[in-house]
Design a protein around this motif. Structure first.
Motif, mmCIF file in Angstrom:
data_model
loop_
_atom_site.group_PDB
_atom_site.id
_atom_site.type_symbol
_atom_site.label_atom_id
_atom_site.label_comp_id
_atom_site.label_asym_id
_atom_site.label_seq_id
_atom_site.Cartn_x
_atom_site.Cartn_y
_atom_site.Cartn_z
ATOM 1 N N THR A 46 21.457 7.926 -21.638
ATOM 2 C CA THR A 46 21.515 7.318 -20.524
ATOM 3 C C THR A 46 21.304 6.023 -20.248
ATOM 4 O O THR A 46 20.774 5.491 -21.536
ATOM 5 N N PRO A 47 21.498 5.357 -19.441
ATOM 6 C CA PRO A 47 21.072 3.817 -19.297
ATOM 7 C C PRO A 47 19.558 3.759 -19.619
ATOM 8 O O PRO A 47 19.121 2.689 -20.127
ATOM 9 N N SER A 48 18.768 4.608 -19.108
ATOM 10 C CA SER A 48 17.315 4.436 -19.079
ATOM 11 C C SER A 48 16.902 4.545 -20.569
ATOM 12 O O SER A 48 16.083 3.818 -20.955
ATOM 13 N N LEU A 49 17.467 5.281 -21.176
ATOM 14 C CA LEU A 49 17.159 5.471 -22.787
ATOM 15 C C LEU A 49 17.612 4.196 -23.380
ATOM 16 O O LEU A 49 16.729 3.764 -24.063
ATOM 17 N N GLN A 50 18.626 3.819 -22.940
ATOM 18 C CA GLN A 50 19.067 2.361 -23.859
ATOM 19 C C GLN A 50 18.084 1.346 -23.441
ATOM 20 O O GLN A 50 17.638 0.487 -24.230
ATOM 21 N N GLY A 51 17.548 1.213 -22.264
ATOM 22 C CA GLY A 51 16.465 0.444 -21.736
ATOM 23 C C GLY A 51 15.058 0.615 -22.663
ATOM 24 O O GLY A 51 14.778 -0.564 -23.056
ATOM 25 N N LEU A 52 14.741 1.590 -22.913
ATOM 26 C CA LEU A 52 13.896 2.117 -23.657
ATOM 27 C C LEU A 52 13.774 1.569 -25.209
ATOM 28 O O LEU A 52 12.897 0.928 -25.464
ATOM 29 N N GLU A 53 15.018 1.917 -25.578
ATOM 30 C CA GLU A 53 15.473 1.248 -26.962
ATOM 31 C C GLU A 53 15.493 -0.148 -27.010
ATOM 32 O O GLU A 53 14.814 -0.526 -28.085
ATOM 33 N N ALA A 54 15.951 -0.622 -25.923
ATOM 34 C CA ALA A 54 15.947 -2.212 -25.994
ATOM 35 C C ALA A 54 14.699 -2.833 -26.080
ATOM 36 O O ALA A 54 14.016 -3.683 -26.633
ATOM 37 N N ALA A 55 13.758 -2.255 -25.037
ATOM 38 C CA ALA A 55 12.188 -2.603 -25.080
ATOM 39 C C ALA A 55 11.487 -2.387 -26.481
ATOM 40 O O ALA A 55 10.802 -3.290 -26.935
ATOM 41 N N ALA A 56 12.007 -1.333 -27.189
ATOM 42 C CA ALA A 56 11.128 -1.183 -28.652
ATOM 43 C C ALA A 56 11.614 -2.018 -29.433
ATOM 44 O O ALA A 56 10.930 -2.743 -30.204
ATOM 45 N N ALA A 57 12.923 -2.275 -29.441
ATOM 46 C CA ALA A 57 13.582 -3.361 -30.444
ATOM 47 C C ALA A 57 12.746 -4.597 -30.200
ATOM 48 O O ALA A 57 12.495 -5.556 -30.979
ATOM 49 N N LEU A 97 9.998 -5.405 -29.080
ATOM 50 C CA LEU A 97 8.652 -5.233 -29.626
ATOM 51 C C LEU A 97 8.449 -5.361 -31.268
ATOM 52 O O LEU A 97 7.466 -5.380 -31.622
ATOM 53 N N GLY A 98 9.699 -5.418 -31.829
ATOM 54 C CA GLY A 98 9.985 -5.755 -33.188
ATOM 55 C C GLY A 98 10.284 -4.669 -34.056
ATOM 56 O O GLY A 98 10.185 -4.541 -35.200
ATOM 57 N N ALA A 99 10.743 -3.309 -33.432
ATOM 58 C CA ALA A 99 10.532 -2.449 -34.015
ATOM 59 C C ALA A 99 12.339 -2.540 -34.846
ATOM 60 O O ALA A 99 13.065 -2.774 -34.154
ATOM 61 N N ASN A 100 12.575 -2.058 -36.064
ATOM 62 C CA ASN A 100 13.824 -1.848 -36.620
ATOM 63 C C ASN A 100 14.569 -0.823 -36.067
ATOM 64 O O ASN A 100 13.997 0.208 -35.658
ATOM 65 N N PRO A 101 15.909 -0.833 -36.247
ATOM 66 C CA PRO A 101 16.852 0.288 -35.720
ATOM 67 C C PRO A 101 16.399 1.646 -36.199
ATOM 68 O O PRO A 101 16.238 2.604 -35.314
ATOM 69 N N SER A 102 16.156 1.738 -37.437
ATOM 70 C CA SER A 102 15.718 3.245 -37.883
ATOM 71 C C SER A 102 14.237 3.624 -36.963
ATOM 72 O O SER A 102 14.086 4.799 -36.799
ATOM 73 N N VAL A 103 13.217 2.717 -36.961
ATOM 74 C CA VAL A 103 12.100 3.056 -36.337
ATOM 75 C C VAL A 103 12.357 3.564 -35.079
ATOM 76 O O VAL A 103 11.811 4.450 -34.248
ATOM 77 N N VAL A 104 13.345 2.825 -34.212
ATOM 78 C CA VAL A 104 13.650 3.019 -32.795
ATOM 79 C C VAL A 104 14.231 4.573 -32.709
ATOM 80 O O VAL A 104 13.931 5.181 -31.981
ATOM 81 N N ARG A 113 11.252 7.059 -33.617
ATOM 82 C CA ARG A 113 10.396 7.071 -32.632
ATOM 83 C C ARG A 113 10.525 7.145 -31.034
ATOM 84 O O ARG A 113 9.773 7.577 -30.437
ATOM 85 N N ILE A 114 11.765 6.519 -30.789
ATOM 86 C CA ILE A 114 12.166 6.356 -29.284
ATOM 87 C C ILE A 114 13.201 7.375 -28.943
ATOM 88 O O ILE A 114 13.391 8.272 -28.204
ATOM 89 N N THR A 115 14.522 7.278 -29.692
ATOM 90 C CA THR A 115 15.557 7.869 -29.191
ATOM 91 C C THR A 115 15.446 9.492 -29.457
ATOM 92 O O THR A 115 15.724 9.844 -28.561
ATOM 93 N N LEU A 116 15.030 9.965 -30.637
ATOM 94 C CA LEU A 116 15.050 11.294 -30.870
ATOM 95 C C LEU A 116 13.845 11.886 -30.092
ATOM 96 O O LEU A 116 14.439 13.207 -29.476
ATOM 97 N N PRO A 117 12.801 11.584 -29.890
ATOM 98 C CA PRO A 117 11.703 12.275 -29.091
ATOM 99 C C PRO A 117 12.181 12.247 -27.724
ATOM 100 O O PRO A 117 11.889 13.390 -27.144
#
Lengths: 267, 256, 328
Positions: A153-164, A166-173, A176-180
Motif C-alpha cells: 500500500t502507499p502507507s507501506l511505501q511511506g514507511l519504507e521511504a522513512a526507513a531508507a 534513516l540510512g537503512a540499505n534496501p535489504s535491511v528495509v 526489517r520493514i517490508t516483510l514484517p
C-alpha cells in the motif's frame, strides 16, 4: 441502501439454492446406505472409516495435502519477490509484465492442463511429482501475486521511504520493514494457493500419473462412473479442510488487526 | 539504478518460469496438433508433420462443438452476471459480522471445494444442457458476485440516501444511481463469464448429454478416452484462440 | 420546525438525550458543537435517515417522525456533497424533480433558474462533478437541495472541505440564497465563527443535549456556562463573583476586553508576560496574574516581550458572571 422487496426476496432465495448441493454432499457422507437414496434416515460414520482404511483414498488425500503445501511454499515467495520488484519497474513496462505474470489465470483450465502435459512429456517428467507441483504452482501464482500486491500500500511505501531516509540499505528495509508489515498478506496468499491446489480437478487430471493422483482426481474417476458415498466423504473432508483453513486464518488475522491496529491486513 | 537492476534480476527467473511454462505449453500444443495420429496403441507419430487433425476441425461435428462452446460462453456470462448482481445487491447493505456471514454463504461453493460441489450438483440437476449450464454458472457465481460486491461497496455510501432524500423510489435508485455506477464492473463480470463459459468442462462432463459436448470436454475425451493426441491438441488451439478473442473483445471499450 | 424530546441510542452513532428545539419559519439556525456531540445524528433524524428512540419531529405542526426521507420535502446538503458522479451538474439538480415525475419543460426551466440563482455559469452546467471545482460543486449541491422547494433545508458541515478563501465566499452565497428563497435552514457545524457569522440562532450541543440556544452575540458575550463560553472563543474564566451576588460562581472576560498598560481604565492587576504571539491583526499575550494565567488580545503595535511586567485591566461592563451551576 435498501433494495426493492422483490430483489431482496429473490436474492435470499438464490442464496439458499446455492447451498443445497453442499448440504446434499454433507448429508450423503453420513448416510448408512450404500445406494445413495436420499433422504436417508439412518446415520453412520462407516464411509469415513472405509475412507481411512482404503489406501486408494487415504493416500490420495495425503498426496493432495503435500502438493498443496509445497505449491504454496513455492508460489508465495515467488509472488512476493515478483510483487516487490514489480514496483521498481518503469511504469510503461510494469503493466505488460504484470499481464504476462497473470497469464496462467487467463488460459482456461483444460488448455493449461493440455499444454503443461506437453511440457512434461518434452521434459520426460509426465506423471511425476515435479510436474504436479509445477502445475499447481503455476495455477496458484497469479492469485498469490494479486493478493500480495494488495499489501504493497502507499502507507507501506511511506514507511519504507522513512526507513531508507534513516540510512537503512534496501535489504535491511526489505527484511526489517517490508516483510514484517506484509506477513498477513503472505499468510492470506498462502491459504489461497493451498485451497486452489487442494481443489484443482481440471489441470490435475491432465498432469497426474498413477503415483501422483490427488484426491480430486480419484473422486473424479468415481464421479464419472458410479458416484459412491466415498466421493461424498472426500468432498466433505475437503470442504471442512478448506472452510476450516479459511476460517482459522480469517479469525486469526481479524484478531490481530483488532488487537494491534497495524498497517492493515487482508481484512 | 542498481535497485532497478536487482529487481529485474529477481523477477527474471519467475517470469521465465511462469510465462515460459504457459507459453511452452501453448507452443508444444500447436506442434502436437501438427503430428500424424499414432497407429495402433501409439498416441501420435513422433517426428511426423501432418495436417490431418486440422482437416477434421471443419467437419459438421466440430462446427457443432464450437457453436455449443460459444453458446455456453454467452449463457454462463449472462446467467452468472444476473445472479451475481442479485446476490451482490443482497450482501452490500449488511455491515460487519452480518456482511461476513452473507459473504461466506455466497463464497461457499468456491470455499467448499470442487468435489463436494460436483457430487451435490450431480445428484440434484437433470442431465442435459440446462444441468450443465447451471453447474458451470454455479461454479462461477461466487467470483462474479465478489467483483460486483467490491464495485458496489466502492460507491459513495451517501449517494443512495441523497437520492432517496430527493424523492427517488427504491427502483429509481437502482436504475438511476446503482446501475450506471456499477456498469464497468458488470462489463467485467460479463467478460469473466464469457471466458469461463468458453472453457466449460466440468458441467458438460458430469451433467451434459452427448449433445452438450464443448471444446474443453472434447479435448479431454480425445486425449484420454480415444488417445488421439494431435486431434486433442488441435481442439486445444481452437479453444485458446476463442478465449483470446473473447478477452480481446471484452477489453475493447468505445473511445470517449 | 419543532423538535420535541428527541432521544436516540445506537452503537454506531452518538447518543441523544431529550433534545428539544424550535426553529422559527424562515430562520437560519446553526447546530454548533464539538465532534461526537450528536449534531449530525440530530440532523439525520430530522431528515428521516434515522428513527429516534423517542420524541417527535414536527414540520408546520405536522408530525413527520415516521415519514420516509423522500416524502418529507426536506433538502439536504451532505458533508461530502454526495453529488452523483455520473450525472452532469444539470442532471444532479434535475434528479429530485425527475423523481417527482414533473414534465421535462418545467424541470428544465426550474433547473436553469436555480443554477442562475446559485451562480453556476452556463458552460459549467454540462460538466460532471469530477470536472468542477470545489466551489462549483458546492453550488450544484446547494441547487440540488433547493430546487425541490423544500420546507426545510439542512446543511451538514457544508464548508468543511473548502479552503479558507473559498469558505468566506460560499458563506456569503449560502446566506444570500437562503434569504432570497426564505427557506427555513438548519446547519450543522463545529466552527463557532461560521455559526456566528451566518445564523439567526445558534443551538450549542454537547454530549447529546442542547446546552444553550441564543443569538451569536448573546452566546458569545453572555453565555450561561463555562462550556459555551470556551467553545465560542478564547475565554478567561476566573473564580469570583459580583459583590452582593451568591458566592462560588465564576467570571468570564474575553481576551479582547482586557487591556495592557491601558490609560483611564480601572486597575486590575500587575503580572508577568510569559508568551506573546503575533497574528497580524492583533497579538495574543499570556500574562500570569497571581495564581492564574490570563490571555489578552491587544493591538499589534504593543507587543510586550516575555519576562516583562505589565498592568492588565478590564474595560468597563465587559465582565460577565457565569451562573454557579453552569460549569460542565
Amino acid at each position: 441502501m435498501t433494495n426493492p422487496i422483490i430483489v431482496r426476496l429473490s436474492g435470499w432465495f438464490v442464496l439458499i439454492l446455492l447451498q443445497i448441493p453442499l448440504v446434499m454432499t454433507f448429508w450423503a457422507s453420513f448416510s448408512a446406505d450404500s445406494l445413495l437414496t436420499l433422504p436417508t434416515t439412518r446415520w453412520s460414520m462407516r464411509w469415513y472409516v472405509d475412507f481411512i482404511n482404503e489406501p486408494q483414498w487415504s493416500r490420495a488425500a495425503f498426496r493432495s495435502l503435500i502438493a498443496a503445501c509445497v505449491a504454496a511454499g513455492i508460489a508465495v515467495p515467488l509472488a512476493t519477490a515478483a510483487a516487490w520488484s514489480l514496483r521498481e519497474w518503469p511504469q510503461r513496462f510494469r503493466y505488460y509484465v504484470l499481464g504476462a505474470l497473470l497469464m496462467p489465470a487467463t488460459v482456461s483450465g483444460v488448455a493449461l492442463g493440455l499444454g503443461l502435459l506437453q511440457v512434461a512429456h518434452a521434459l520426460g517428467l509426465a506423471g511425476q511429482w515435479p510436474c504436479l507441483i509445477g502445475a499447481h504452482t503455476l495455477l496458484g501464482f497469479p492469485v498469490a501475486l494479486l493478493v500480495v500486491r494488495m499489501g504493497f500500500t502507499p502507507s507501506l511505501q511511506g514507511l519504507e521511504a522513512a526507513a531508507a531516509g534513516l540510512g537503512a540499505n534496501p535489504s535491511v528495509v526489505a527484511w526489517r520493514i517490508t516483510l514484517p508489515l506484509l506477513w498477513p498478506w503472505l499468510v492470506a496468499s498462502a491459504v489461497a494457493v493451498f485451497v486452489i491446489s487442494l481443489n484443482d480437478a481440471v489441470v490435475a487430471v491432465f498432469v497426474c500419473g498413477p503415483d501422483t493422483e490427488t484426491l480430486p482426481v480419484v473422486a473424479w474417476r468415481q464421479l464419472r462412473h458410479s458416484a459412491g458415498p466415498m466421493v461424498a466423504v472426500a468432498g466433505t473432508i475437503t470442504m471442512v479442510a478448506s472452510l476450516g483453513m479459511m476460517g482459522v486464518t480469517t479469525a486469526g488475522l481479524w484478531y490481530l488487526r483488532f488487537r494491534k491496529q497495524s498497517a492493515g491486513g487482508p481484512l | 539504478m542498481t535497485l532497478l537492476r536487482a529487481s529485474i534480476a529477481i523477477l527474471l527467473p519467475t517470469l521465465l518460469l511462469v510465462v515460459g511454462g504457459t507459453a511452452a505449453g501453448a507452443i508444444l500444443t500447436v506442434r502436437m496438433s501438427l503430428h500424424a495420429p499414432g497407429a495402433g496403441a501409439g498416441l501420435f507419430e513422433p517426428g511426423s508433420v501432418s495436417l490431418s487433425s486440422w482437416a477434421s476441425m471443419g467437419d459438421a461435428h466440430h462446427r457443432g462443438i464450437v457453436l455449443t462452446t460459444i453458446l455456453a460462453g454467452w449463457g454462463v456470462s449472462l446467467l452468472s452476471t444476473a445472479i451475481g448482481a442479485l446476490l451482490a445487491l443482497l450482501a452490500v447493505p449488511f455491515a460487519g459480522l452480518r456482511f461476513m456471514g452473507v459473504m461466506v454463504l455466497i463464497l461457499a461453493p468456491r470455499l467448499s471445494g470442487v468435489i463436494a460441489s460436483l457430487f451435490g450438483l450431480q445428484r440434484l440437476l437433470p442431465r442435459g444442457w440446462i444441468g450443465s449450464l447451471i453447474a458451470e454458472t454455479w461454479l462461477l457465481v461466487p467470483y462474479s458476485t465478489l467483483i460486483l460486491v467490491i464495485a458496489l461497496r466502492g460507491i459513495d455510501p451517501h449517494l443512495v440516501p441523497a437520492a432517496r432524500g430527493l424523492g427517488a423510489s427504491r427502483w429509481q435508485v437502482l436504475r438511476w444511481i446503482i446501475w450506471p455506477l456499477s456498469l464497468p464492473a458488470v462489463a467485467l463480470t460479463l467478460q469473466l463469464g464469457w471466458v469461463w463459459g468458453l472453457g466449460a468442462f466440468l458441467g458438460p462432463l458430469f451433467l451434459g448429454g452427448p449433445d452438450q459436448s464443448t471444446l474443453a470436454f472434447e479435448i479431454h475425451h480425445e486425449a484420454f478416452d480415444l488417445g488421439r493426441w494431435p486431434r486433442a491438441a488441435a481442439e486445444g488451439v481452437v479453444l485458446m484462440v476463442l478465449t483470446a478473442s473473447a478477452m480481446a473483445a471484452g477489453s475493447w471499450r468505445p473511445r470517449p | 420546525m419543532r423538535l420535541e424530546e428527541i432521544s436516540f441510542r445506537f452503537d454506531t452513532a452518538p447518543t441523544l438525550a431529550g433534545v428539544s428545539l424550535k426553529v422559527p419559519a424562515g430562520a437560519f439556525v446553526s447546530i454548533l458543537g464539538p465532534s461526537g456531540c450528536g449534531k449530525t445524528t440530530l440532523v439525520k433524524i430530522v431528515a428521516g435517515y434515522l428513527k429516534p428512540l423517542a420524541g417527535r419531529v414536527l414540520l408546520h405542526d405536522t408530525d413527520i417522525t415516521n415519514v420516509p426521507p423522500g416524502k418529507r420535502n426536506t433538502g439536504m446538503v451532505f458533508q461530502n456533497l454526495a453529488l452523483f458522479p455520473h450525472l452532469s451538474a444539470r442532471g444532479n439538480v434535475a434528479f429530485g424533480l425527475e423523481a417527482r415525475g414533473l414534465p421535462s419543460s418545467e424541470i428544465h426551466q426550474r433547473v436553469e433558474a436555480m443554477l442562475d440563482q446559485v451562480g453556476l455559469k452556463p458552460d459549467e452546467r454540462n460538466r460532471q462533478p469530477g470536472n468542477l471545482s470545489g466551489g462549483q460543486q458546492q453550488r450544484v449541491a446547494l441547487a440540488r437541495a433547493l430546487v425541490i422547494q423544500p420546507s426545510l433545508l439542512m446543511l451538514d458541515e457544508p464548508l468543511s472541505n473548502l479552503d479558507s478563501h473559498l469558505r468566506d465566499q460560499m458563506r456569503g452565497l449560502i446566506r444570500q440564497v437562503q434569504r432570497d428563497t426564505g427557506v427555513t435552514t438548519m446547519m450543522v457545524t463545529h466552527d463557532p465563527e461560521e455559526a456566528m457569522a451566518m445564523s439567526d440562532l445558534i443551538a450549542v450541543m454537547n454530549q447529546g443535549t442542547i446546552v444553550e440556544v441564543g443569538t451569536g452575540r448573546d452566546l458569545y458575550q453572555r453565555p450561561r456556562s463555562a462550556f459555551v463560553a470556551r467553545f465560542l472563543g478564547l475565554a478567561n474564566i476566573v473564580d469570583g463573583s459580583v459583590i452582593g451576588h451568591r458566592p462560588g460562581s465564576s467570571l468570564l472576560v474575553r481576551p479582547e476586553c482586557l487591556v495592557i498598560n491601558g490609560e483611564g481604565v480601572p486597575f486590575a492587576g500587575i503580572g508577568k508576560v510569559i508568551n506573546s504571539e503575533f497574528f497580524g491583526a492583533d497579538v495574543l499575550v499570556t500574562v500570569v496574574l497571581g495564581n492564574t494565567q490570563v490571555l489578552v488580545r491587544g493591538r499589534p503595535n504593543i507587543m510586550p516581550q516575555p519576562g516583562t511586567e505589565v498592568r492588565v485591566s478590564a474595560m468597563p461592563g465587559t465582565i460577565h458572571e457565569l451562573p454557579a451551576d453552569g460549569e460542565s
